[in-house]
Motif scaffolding. Structure first.
Motif, PDB file in Angstrom:
ATOM      1  N   GLY A  45     -20.273 -48.082 -12.139  1.00 19.50           N
ATOM      2  CA  GLY A  45     -19.408 -47.934 -11.167  1.00 19.50           C
ATOM      3  C   GLY A  45     -18.634 -49.498 -10.700  1.00 19.50           C
ATOM      4  O   GLY A  45     -19.676 -50.466 -10.512  1.00 19.50           O
ATOM      5  N   ASN A  46     -17.682 -49.392 -10.402  1.00 14.78           N
ATOM      6  CA  ASN A  46     -16.910 -50.574 -10.008  1.00 14.78           C
ATOM      7  C   ASN A  46     -17.454 -51.164  -8.443  1.00 14.78           C
ATOM      8  O   ASN A  46     -17.623 -52.554  -8.350  1.00 14.78           O
ATOM      9  CB  ASN A  46     -15.473 -50.547  -9.896  1.00 14.78           C
ATOM     10  CG  ASN A  46     -14.614 -50.499 -11.197  1.00 14.78           C
ATOM     11  OD1 ASN A  46     -15.141 -51.211 -12.076  1.00 14.78           O
ATOM     12  ND2 ASN A  46     -13.625 -49.919 -11.175  1.00 14.78           N
ATOM     13  N   PRO A  47     -17.851 -50.456  -7.452  1.00 16.39           N
ATOM     14  CA  PRO A  47     -18.167 -51.139  -6.494  1.00 16.39           C
ATOM     15  C   PRO A  47     -19.854 -51.518  -6.092  1.00 16.39           C
ATOM     16  O   PRO A  47     -20.249 -51.792  -5.306  1.00 16.39           O
ATOM     17  CB  PRO A  47     -18.372 -49.544  -5.115  1.00 16.39           C
ATOM     18  CG  PRO A  47     -17.263 -48.846  -5.963  1.00 16.39           C
ATOM     19  CD  PRO A  47     -17.703 -48.944  -7.334  1.00 16.39           C
ATOM     20  N   CYS A  48     -20.267 -51.600  -7.411  1.00 18.65           N
ATOM     21  CA  CYS A  48     -21.850 -51.801  -7.733  1.00 18.65           C
ATOM     22  C   CYS A  48     -22.060 -53.206  -8.293  1.00 18.65           C
ATOM     23  O   CYS A  48     -21.572 -53.473  -9.357  1.00 18.65           O
ATOM     24  CB  CYS A  48     -22.751 -50.685  -8.334  1.00 18.65           C
ATOM     25  SG  CYS A  48     -24.217 -51.028  -8.543  1.00 18.65           S
ATOM     26  N   PRO A  49     -22.680 -54.146  -7.688  1.00 19.42           N
ATOM     27  CA  PRO A  49     -22.993 -55.553  -8.325  1.00 19.42           C
ATOM     28  C   PRO A  49     -23.850 -55.460  -9.526  1.00 19.42           C
ATOM     29  O   PRO A  49     -23.602 -56.133 -10.419  1.00 19.42           O
ATOM     30  CB  PRO A  49     -23.580 -56.348  -7.058  1.00 19.42           C
ATOM     31  CG  PRO A  49     -23.950 -55.412  -6.089  1.00 19.42           C
ATOM     32  CD  PRO A  49     -23.009 -54.086  -6.091  1.00 19.42           C
ATOM     33  N   TRP A  50     -24.662 -54.486  -9.635  1.00 16.64           N
ATOM     34  CA  TRP A  50     -25.607 -54.397 -10.582  1.00 16.64           C
ATOM     35  C   TRP A  50     -24.953 -54.009 -11.810  1.00 16.64           C
ATOM     36  O   TRP A  50     -25.201 -54.049 -12.959  1.00 16.64           O
ATOM     37  CB  TRP A  50     -26.591 -53.584 -10.067  1.00 16.64           C
ATOM     38  CG  TRP A  50     -27.496 -54.323  -9.091  1.00 16.64           C
ATOM     39  CD1 TRP A  50     -28.492 -55.385  -9.181  1.00 16.64           C
ATOM     40  CD2 TRP A  50     -27.759 -54.030  -7.675  1.00 16.64           C
ATOM     41  NE1 TRP A  50     -28.919 -55.720  -8.204  1.00 16.64           N
ATOM     42  CE2 TRP A  50     -28.536 -55.087  -7.249  1.00 16.64           C
ATOM     43  CE3 TRP A  50     -27.040 -53.060  -6.982  1.00 16.64           C
ATOM     44  CZ2 TRP A  50     -28.827 -55.032  -5.597  1.00 16.64           C
ATOM     45  CZ3 TRP A  50     -27.275 -53.038  -5.514  1.00 16.64           C
ATOM     46  CH2 TRP A  50     -28.217 -53.783  -4.825  1.00 16.64           C
ATOM     47  N   CYS A  51     -23.728 -53.033 -11.523  1.00 18.12           N
ATOM     48  CA  CYS A  51     -23.199 -52.523 -12.649  1.00 18.12           C
ATOM     49  C   CYS A  51     -22.087 -53.621 -13.007  1.00 18.12           C
ATOM     50  O   CYS A  51     -22.068 -53.617 -14.451  1.00 18.12           O
ATOM     51  CB  CYS A  51     -22.244 -51.118 -12.089  1.00 18.12           C
ATOM     52  SG  CYS A  51     -23.296 -49.945 -11.719  1.00 18.12           S
ATOM     53  N   HIS A  52     -21.850 -54.542 -12.314  1.00 17.71           N
ATOM     54  CA  HIS A  52     -21.006 -55.482 -12.737  1.00 17.71           C
ATOM     55  C   HIS A  52     -21.611 -56.610 -13.720  1.00 17.71           C
ATOM     56  O   HIS A  52     -21.003 -56.872 -14.689  1.00 17.71           O
ATOM     57  CB  HIS A  52     -20.344 -56.348 -11.408  1.00 17.71           C
ATOM     58  CG  HIS A  52     -19.396 -55.645 -10.586  1.00 17.71           C
ATOM     59  ND1 HIS A  52     -18.920 -56.588  -9.449  1.00 17.71           N
ATOM     60  CD2 HIS A  52     -19.106 -54.634 -10.809  1.00 17.71           C
ATOM     61  CE1 HIS A  52     -18.147 -55.553  -9.022  1.00 17.71           C
ATOM     62  NE2 HIS A  52     -18.248 -54.540  -9.683  1.00 17.71           N
ATOM     63  N   ARG A  53     -23.026 -56.699 -13.520  1.00 22.65           N
ATOM     64  CA  ARG A  53     -23.710 -57.833 -14.587  1.00 22.65           C
ATOM     65  C   ARG A  53     -23.809 -57.084 -15.843  1.00 22.65           C
ATOM     66  O   ARG A  53     -24.056 -57.614 -16.893  1.00 22.65           O
ATOM     67  CB  ARG A  53     -24.863 -58.238 -13.870  1.00 22.65           C
ATOM     68  CG  ARG A  53     -26.004 -57.141 -13.360  1.00 22.65           C
ATOM     69  CD  ARG A  53     -27.203 -58.057 -12.776  1.00 22.65           C
ATOM     70  NE  ARG A  53     -28.302 -57.228 -12.559  1.00 22.65           N
ATOM     71  CZ  ARG A  53     -29.354 -57.818 -12.258  1.00 22.65           C
ATOM     72  NH1 ARG A  53     -29.736 -59.115 -11.921  1.00 22.65           N
ATOM     73  NH2 ARG A  53     -30.480 -57.033 -11.831  1.00 22.65           N
TER      74      ARG A  53
END
Length: 223
Positions: free
Chosen positions: A117-125
């Motif tokens: 999900g875009n709003p999640c920093p853990w998803c970003h990595r």
């Protein structure tokens, strides 16, 4: 001039005035009198009239505050757990915690899928790891929408532009239910989530472990 002489002088004045000097006035009408308002009823109609049968307004306000606060804390504990000081507390890994790629899972392109999900920093990595490793074609990726009103638990759900590849679920809770024996998942429905599409199993929902696994993922030549 005395008042007694005014009637005899009036015809003379009328003769001296031109005809256009007179203005025809509309006839007098009776003054409009607004109707008196109807008597105000002692009790207003409609509504629950809570203040009429609850013994204390203080009790009503206190109960409403307690209910709202309890519901709010319950929702926040699901969406964003906090410490007593209001700091975000990241929950421990729930499923598939492990630092290495599972030995019983062959590294086959197209078999595994990651939900982010875009709003999640853990998803970003996790998304960055996929891009840096060049695994975009080997490991599938679905970007979730963040909409707590549409999601049955948590906030993650699917848009029509990015449907669920596993079972066509409406939200991430349905994916968790599908990959859980018995079909009734209990716990937080978090992202990122790495699943095995072929076996319908969760591999991991811990971002650090997913990154380590993806670093080990090497697609066999010719697959």
């Amino acid at each position: 001039m005395r008042a007694s002489h005014m009637p005899s002088a009036l015809p003379t004045l009328l003769l001296l005035c031109p005809a256009g000097a007179f203005v025809t006035l509309p006839p007098l009408r009776a003054a409009h009198v607004a109707p008196r308002p109807a008597a105000v009823h002692a009790k207003a109609g409609g509504g629950l009239r809570l203040l009429e049968w609850i013994p204390s307004q203080k009790l009503l306000v206190g109960t409403a505050k307690f209910t709202w606060t309890t519901l709010w804390k319950t929702m926040i504990s699901e969406l964003a757990p906090q410490s007593p000081d209001g700091e975000y507390v990241r929950p421990a890994p729930q499923r598939g915690s492990g630092a290495r790629w599972p030995a019983n899972k062959p590294m086959v392109a197209g078999r595994y899928h990651v939900y982010v999900g875009n709003p999640c920093p853990w998803c970003h990595r996790v998304s960055i790891t996929l891009a840096l490793r060049g695994l975009d074609g080997a490991v599938g990726l679905t970007r979730l929408a963040n909409d707590p009103e549409r999601a049955s638990r948590g906030g993650w759900c699917f848009d029509d532009s990015a449907p669920d590849p596993l079972v066509g679920a409406a939200d991430l809770k349905a994916v968790y239910d599908t990959v859980t024996p018995g079909g009734a998942y209990e716990g937080r429905c978090t992202a990122p989530l790495l699943v095995d599409l072929q076996d319908g199993e969760i591999i991991s929902n811990e971002s650090a472990d997913i990154i380590r696994m993806l670093n080990e993922f090497d697609e066999p030549a010719g697959s």
